[in-house]
Each structure stands twice: as C-alpha cells, then as structure tokens.
Write a protein that holds these residues in place. Structure first.
Motif, short mmCIF file in Angstrom:
data_model
loop_
_atom_site.label_atom_id
_atom_site.label_comp_id
_atom_site.label_asym_id
_atom_site.label_seq_id
_atom_site.Cartn_x
_atom_site.Cartn_y
_atom_site.Cartn_z
N PRO A 156 -4.05 -11.74 4.92
CA PRO A 156 -5.20 -10.84 5.46
C PRO A 156 -6.32 -12.02 5.99
N TRP A 157 -6.10 -12.96 5.46
CA TRP A 157 -7.07 -13.70 5.99
C TRP A 157 -6.82 -14.35 7.10
N ARG A 158 -6.02 -14.34 7.57
CA ARG A 158 -4.88 -14.79 8.76
C ARG A 158 -4.79 -14.03 9.95
N GLY A 159 -5.27 -12.49 9.65
CA GLY A 159 -5.32 -11.65 10.64
C GLY A 159 -4.65 -10.96 10.26
N GLY A 160 -3.24 -10.82 9.15
CA GLY A 160 -2.69 -9.51 9.04
C GLY A 160 -3.18 -8.95 7.49
N ASP A 161 -1.67 -7.39 7.21
CA ASP A 161 -2.86 -7.03 6.58
C ASP A 161 -1.84 -6.22 5.82
N GLY A 162 -1.90 -7.85 4.71
CA GLY A 162 -0.78 -7.80 3.55
C GLY A 162 1.15 -6.67 3.12
N CYS A 163 1.40 -7.45 4.19
CA CYS A 163 2.81 -6.90 3.88
C CYS A 163 3.26 -5.77 4.08
N GLY A 164 2.54 -5.48 5.38
CA GLY A 164 2.12 -3.47 5.79
C GLY A 164 3.71 -3.34 6.24
N PRO A 165 3.93 -2.31 6.72
CA PRO A 165 5.09 -2.03 6.95
C PRO A 165 5.78 -2.38 8.01
N ASN A 166 5.13 -3.43 8.50
CA ASN A 166 6.37 -4.80 9.73
C ASN A 166 6.71 -5.22 8.93
N CYS A 167 6.67 -5.47 6.83
CA CYS A 167 7.11 -6.55 6.65
C CYS A 167 8.27 -6.75 6.11
N ILE A 168 9.03 -7.33 6.59
CA ILE A 168 10.69 -7.16 6.59
C ILE A 168 11.27 -6.48 5.90
N ASN A 169 10.62 -7.46 3.68
CA ASN A 169 11.41 -7.02 2.62
C ASN A 169 10.79 -5.68 2.69
N ARG A 170 9.78 -5.15 2.73
CA ARG A 170 9.95 -3.71 2.75
C ARG A 170 10.72 -2.96 3.67
N MET A 171 11.16 -3.63 4.89
CA MET A 171 12.26 -2.79 5.88
C MET A 171 13.27 -2.66 4.32
N LEU A 172 13.33 -3.01 4.49
CA LEU A 172 14.48 -3.58 3.85
C LEU A 172 14.83 -3.54 2.21
N CYS A 173 13.50 -2.32 1.73
CA CYS A 173 13.74 -2.00 0.51
C CYS A 173 14.08 -3.08 -0.30
#
Length: 276
Positions: free
Chosen positions: A125-142
């Motif tokens: 987040p301190w670099r403009g990210g959303d903290g592993c939101g919907p586009n996180c590769i890990n999240r998308m791979l469950c």
C-alpha cells in the motif's frame, strides 16, 4: 439434492440418545410438499437420494395432488414442541469438540520449505498497491500468502485462513431442517465465511469410520473430500462450519486453498446474504 428431516443432527458420545417415536417430515422433490413418514422410512433414505410423494407408505398422502397434512408453520410448531420434549430428557455430553485447526490423525502437519513458498509480486500500500487484492497472483491461484514472505507484510489481505478472518456466524435451529448456520451480519458476494475444519483422515480410515457410523445407526455425516486421498471428518471434532446445510439453491460454495503448504477448504458466498 439434499434431504432434510425434522429432528436434531447432534449425536452423543458414550451413551445412546433416547429415541423419540415421533414421525419425521420429508419434502417431495417434485412438488416440494412435506409428507409425514415413520422414522424407519426417513432413516432408510440416503441424503442424496430423490424422494417423491408416491413413495409415502401413508397412502392418503402418497400423491403430489394431495395438499400437505399440515402447513409449514404447523410443521415448525410440531418440531419446536418435539425439541422442547427432547430438552426435558436427561442431558448427555456433546459428541463434538470445537477445534481451531485441522487435526491430522495419520501424519504430522506439513512444514513448508522456503523454496516452496509462493511469493506474489503485489506492490504494498505504501507504494500504491491494494495489499494483495483481487489481482494478487496467489489469490487468483487460491494460494494464501505466507507471513514474513509477502511484500505487503502486515498489510497483506490474502491471509484470511491463517488469520481466521471469519464472518460473524451463529448456529441456530432451522425449523424442520434441524440446526443450521446463520449470518449474524450482512455479507457480500464472494466473501470468505469460515474454514471447514475437522479431523483429516487417510482414505482407509475414512472408509472404516464411515462403516462404523453406518453400523451404529448414524444418519448424518460430516465428511468433506479435501483431495490427495484425504477426507475431513467434522463429526467428532470440528468448528461451526459443520452445521452448514445442503441446498438445491445454494448461497455458498466450497473452495480449496493452499494454506502454509496444506490444502484447506473454505466456504465462500455466491451472492449477498443479509443478516439472519
């Protein structure tokens, strides 16, 4: 297709539950009317088997053309009276034990090697990210991010199993369906509700235990296939996820996630659910 009958779904350990001779109510899979049947008939029906009015041994109500013997409200009232009578019976110890994580009966929990940990590339987040939101590769791979390895550090939002970020849920009577799991707060579509927790069994023990339950007259099972030849059994040990019911029109689904090197099963909403 799920099967719901009047009566609770809890069993006791070390003692036989006193039997009540009250009839059960079964819902027809064609007309959706509820039919009163003897306990032995209800117990002989498999949970995933379809059932129709013409199977009813009570012949005056063995047709979809015949109205229900009682209204749904009257059936619920009868169930409540039966529950009150059951509450007046001598109290017996509860069978299931509340646990916070899966219990592995045949092996030790896996320990992740550092080389096996999947590290995402999400900007913090301190670099403009959303903290592993919907586009996180890990999240998308469950796959859950691993603490101390995620670039978002403590701002990572993809550690819901590990942090037990469960929705507010409660176990309550569900009318003719016994006990059910209720949302205590509004939940949005796609939200993580709770992890399905229990004893993780190897296939041989799962087969043995299932036969044991059948031989002892147990009609309700709490098995969930986790994969790799292992099955979760939440009958004796588990959490509140064991009370979720089957439905022909489900509002939740199960998802398999990789959490710290182990497969885990989570319950996620398919649509918005209002509290209660």
């Amino acid at each position: 297709m799920s099967r719901s009958v009047v009566g609770d779904t809890l069993f006791t350990e070390g003692h036989a539950q006193p039997e009540l001779e009250a009839d059960h109510w079964i819902q027809c899979d064609r007309c959706s009317r509820w039919r009163r049947v003897p306990p032995n008939v209800a117990e002989a029906i498999e949970d995933d088997a379809e059932w129709y009015c013409e199977y009813n041994p009570n012949r005056p109500f063995a047709s979809c053309e015949v109205p229900q013997e009682l209204t749904n409200e009257e059936i619920d009232q009868e169930a409540a009276e039966a529950e009150e009578e059951r509450q007046n019976l001598p109290k017996l110890p509860a069978v299931w034990q509340l646990i916070r994580g899966n219990y592995y009966s045949h092996r030790k929990r896996k320990q992740q090697d550092e080389d096996d940990i999947m590290v995402c590339s999400c900007p913090p987040p301190w670099r403009g990210g959303d903290g592993c939101g919907p586009n996180c590769i890990n999240r998308m791979l469950c796959i859950e991010c691993t603490e101390d390895f995620c670039p978002c550090e403590d701002k990572c939002n993809n550690q819901m199993f590990t942090r037990k970020q469960y929705a507010k849920l409660a176990v309550r009577r569900a009318g003719p369906k016994g006990f059910g799991l209720y949302a205590e707060e509004d939940v949005k579509a796609g939200q993580f509700l709770i992890e399905y927790i229990g004893e993780v069994l190897e296939e041989e023990e799962y087969t043995r235990r299932k036969q044991y339950y059948i031989q002892n007259g147990q009609r309700h099972f709490y098995f969930m296939n986790i994969g790799n030849g292992e099955v979760i059994d939440a009958c004796r040990k588990g959490n509140h996820a064991r009370f979720i019911n089957h439905s022909c029109e489900p509002n939740c689904e199960t998802q398999k996630w990789m959490v710290q090197g182990e497969l885990a099963i989570g319950l996620f909403t398919l649509r918005k659910i209002k509290a209660g």
